[in-house]
Write an enzyme that holds these catalytic residues in place. Structure first.
Site, short mmCIF file in Angstrom:
data_model
loop_
_atom_site.label_atom_id
_atom_site.label_comp_id
_atom_site.label_asym_id
_atom_site.label_seq_id
_atom_site.Cartn_x
_atom_site.Cartn_y
_atom_site.Cartn_z
N TYR A 235 15.34 58.68 19.69
CA TYR A 235 15.97 59.73 18.90
C TYR A 235 16.97 60.59 19.70
O TYR A 235 18.17 60.44 19.55
CB TYR A 235 14.88 60.62 18.26
CG TYR A 235 15.43 61.40 17.08
CD1 TYR A 235 15.14 61.03 15.77
CD2 TYR A 235 16.31 62.47 17.28
CE1 TYR A 235 15.69 61.71 14.70
CE2 TYR A 235 16.87 63.14 16.22
CZ TYR A 235 16.55 62.77 14.93
OH TYR A 235 17.11 63.44 13.88
N THR A 275 9.02 61.97 5.79
CA THR A 275 9.94 62.08 4.65
C THR A 275 10.54 60.70 4.44
O THR A 275 10.37 59.80 5.27
CB THR A 275 11.09 63.07 4.92
OG1 THR A 275 11.91 62.54 5.96
CG2 THR A 275 10.58 64.45 5.32
P1 NAD Z 1 15.06 63.50 2.90
O1 NAD Z 1 15.45 62.07 2.78
O2 NAD Z 1 13.75 63.91 2.36
O3 NAD Z 1 16.18 64.43 2.20
C1 NAD Z 1 17.54 64.12 2.24
C2 NAD Z 1 18.28 64.84 1.15
O4 NAD Z 1 19.68 64.56 1.28
C3 NAD Z 1 17.87 64.43 -0.27
O5 NAD Z 1 17.89 65.59 -1.08
C4 NAD Z 1 19.01 63.51 -0.69
O6 NAD Z 1 19.22 63.43 -2.09
C5 NAD Z 1 20.16 64.19 0.00
N1 NAD Z 1 21.35 63.36 0.18
C6 NAD Z 1 21.47 62.23 0.90
N2 NAD Z 1 22.74 61.77 0.84
C7 NAD Z 1 23.44 62.63 0.07
C8 NAD Z 1 24.78 62.71 -0.37
N3 NAD Z 1 25.69 61.80 -0.01
N4 NAD Z 1 25.13 63.73 -1.18
C9 NAD Z 1 24.22 64.65 -1.58
N5 NAD Z 1 22.94 64.64 -1.17
C10 NAD Z 1 22.55 63.64 -0.36
O7 NAD Z 1 15.21 63.85 4.44
P2 NAD Z 1 14.66 65.02 5.40
O8 NAD Z 1 13.75 64.38 6.38
O9 NAD Z 1 14.24 66.21 4.66
O10 NAD Z 1 15.99 65.34 6.22
C11 NAD Z 1 16.74 66.53 6.06
C12 NAD Z 1 17.27 66.98 7.41
O11 NAD Z 1 16.15 67.35 8.24
C13 NAD Z 1 18.02 65.89 8.18
O12 NAD Z 1 19.12 66.47 8.84
C14 NAD Z 1 16.99 65.43 9.19
O13 NAD Z 1 17.59 64.86 10.35
C15 NAD Z 1 16.31 66.74 9.49
N6 NAD Z 1 15.00 66.62 10.15
C16 NAD Z 1 14.02 65.81 9.64
C17 NAD Z 1 12.81 65.71 10.32
C18 NAD Z 1 11.70 64.83 9.80
O14 NAD Z 1 10.75 64.55 10.55
N7 NAD Z 1 11.73 64.42 8.54
C19 NAD Z 1 12.58 66.44 11.49
C20 NAD Z 1 13.57 67.27 11.96
C21 NAD Z 1 14.79 67.34 11.29
#
Ligand code: NAD
Ligand code: NA
Length: 387
Positions: A235, A275
């Site tokens: 990562y 997620t």
């Molecule tokens: P997720 O897949 O649950 O959510 C992603 C969201 O983005 C959804 O609402 C989806 O509809 C939307 N999306 C995707 N492409 C799109 C587009 N082209 N236009 C509009 N909406 C769009 O993912 P998540 O894990 O909640 O990730 C969200 C953020 O959190 C990311 O930046 C991720 O790197 C970060 N993050 C995640 C984790 C983890 O462990 N899940 C940890 C730290 C940080």
């Protein structure tokens, strides 16, 4: 007919809408059981609002009494398929918000596009009195159209410099399988930065500022992950980590130009959680299962909603503002990265094998979270109903 989950490797192919409603309702119940924020936001834009951290951010804002505008990329139901889980999350969240007398609008489409920018601007103008207090940037995607040419740019999840070999969970087969990440080319690193980095975040905020839509005390956050040494080859030092460093670069830039306007921008480093996006990262699942095992035993486990409530309550809307690390980032991964947590996680990771993982680490916890993301596996839901 009993509706059962259909999964291909780590991707869910269907969902159960009443279970999606239950998942949203549980997050709402959690937020309503916590102390309310003082001086919380009133008008919030969430980019990536339909699942994961974005949905939990939206529900945390709802708990503060905020009206919310959520942008997401989801699929509605068609003749032969249910819609995506995020589609139903959007609908059910709006229903609940409206029952509580709060405004919630869902815009479904590509957040990178000009037409989505236009829809958001006109909605803020018409429904938010032209101002927004908080923008949450929580997109997770593998593809973005190039802003100039319109050609699709694809991100990759690869290591940088040297290949990585490890184990990864196949949820469909319930097996840990060997996985190798090849080192990315420079072009692939650049593409990943374009898709998952900070350019589009800063572009959104600049656009809102140009239209004079940033309220006094405006804040914006985007979510990042760093993780411990044991995940860095996959990562932090890999392609995704390069994109996350680019988020920070843009946060610093926005900090400079937002401060004179009374606003600010921060990268928020979250903990590892299950997620739709995170189960897709090859090689991360053994770590997540080990982490869950340890943090649950220590009473330190948090899901998306607990993380986002703590972010809003103890950082974003705390009296003295957020506590920041040396690089001006908000660290919601503080519990995850505790030495006592990581030393136990490392002990588990040394022992994990394809034969023992179901008992050694929190396999059931990961599986349950994954199923519940798609509305399955709730014991108070009757899966025999169709629809
Ligand atoms: P997720 O897949 O649950 O959510 C992603 C969201 O983005 C959804 O609402 C989806 O509809 C939307 N999306 C995707 N492409 C799109 C587009 N082209 N236009 C509009 N909406 C769009 O993912 P998540 O894990 O909640 O990730 C969200 C953020 O959190 C990311 O930046 C991720 O790197 C970060 N993050 C995640 C984790 C983890 O462990 N899940 C940890 C730290 C940080
Ligand atoms: Na999200």
């Amino acid at each position: 007919m009993i509706i059962t989950p259909e999964v291909k490797n780590v991707v869910a192919l269907n969902c159960f809408p009443p279970g999606c409603k239950e998942a949203v309702q549980r997050q709402v119940d959690y937020i309503r059981s916590q102390s309310a924020l003082k001086n919380g936001p009133k008008r919030v834009l969430i980019l990536g609002a339909s699942s994961g951290f974005g949905l939990a951010s939206r529900i945390a804002a709802f708990g503060a009494g905020a009206d919310t505008l959520g942008v997401s990329f989801e699929r509605g139901p068609s003749e032969d398929r249910s819609g995506s889980a995020g589609w139903y999350n959007n609908l059910y969240f709006r229903e609940i918000a409206e029952e509580h007398g709060l405004y919630a609008k869902n815009l479904v489409g590509d957040a990178f596009s000009v037409s989505m920018r236009e829809q958001v601007l006109s909605t803020i103008k018409a429904d938010f009195g032209g101002k927004v207090d908080l923008v949450v940037y929580s997109l997770a995607t593998g593809v973005r159209p190039d802003p100039e040419s319109g050609n699709l740019i694809r991100s990759v999840i690869k290591s940088v410099g040297i290949p990585y070999t490890g184990l990864t969970l196949n949820i469909e087969k319930e097996q840990l399988e060997a996985v190798t990440l090849e080192p990315a080319t420079l072009q692939e690193i650049d593409n990943t930065i374009k898709v998952m980095g900070g350019e589009d975040w800063a572009d959104w905020i600049e656009l809102l500022n140009r239209h004079d839509m940033l309220a006094d005390g405006f804040k914006t956050v985007a979510y990042s992950y760093i993780g411990p040494e044991s995940t860095q080859a996959i990562y932090h030092k890999g392609t995704l980590g390069h994109a996350k460093k680019d988020l920070q670069y843009h946060a610093e830039m926005m900090h400079e130009w937002l401060r004179p306007l009374g606003g600010d921008a921060w990268v928020t480093v979250c903990k590892a959680l299950v997620t739709k996006a995170s189960v897709f990262i090859p090689g991360l699942s053994p770590y997540v299962m080990a982490l869950f095992k340890v943090t649950k035993a220590m009473g330190l486990h948090e899901g998306c909603i607990e993380q986002m409530y703590r972010l809003f309550f103890t950082h974003l809307y705390a009296l003295n503002g957020p506590s920041l690390d040396a690089e001006r980032m908000i660290r919601m991964d503080d519990w995850e990265l505790r030495d006592d947590v990581q030393s136990q996680v490392n002990q588990l990771l040394e022992k994990i094998t394809p034969d023992n993982f179901k008992d050694l680490v929190d396999y059931q916890g990961l599986r349950q979270d994954f199923m519940q993301l798609n509305g399955f596996g709730f014991d108070n839901i009757d899966y025999e109903k169709s629809k």
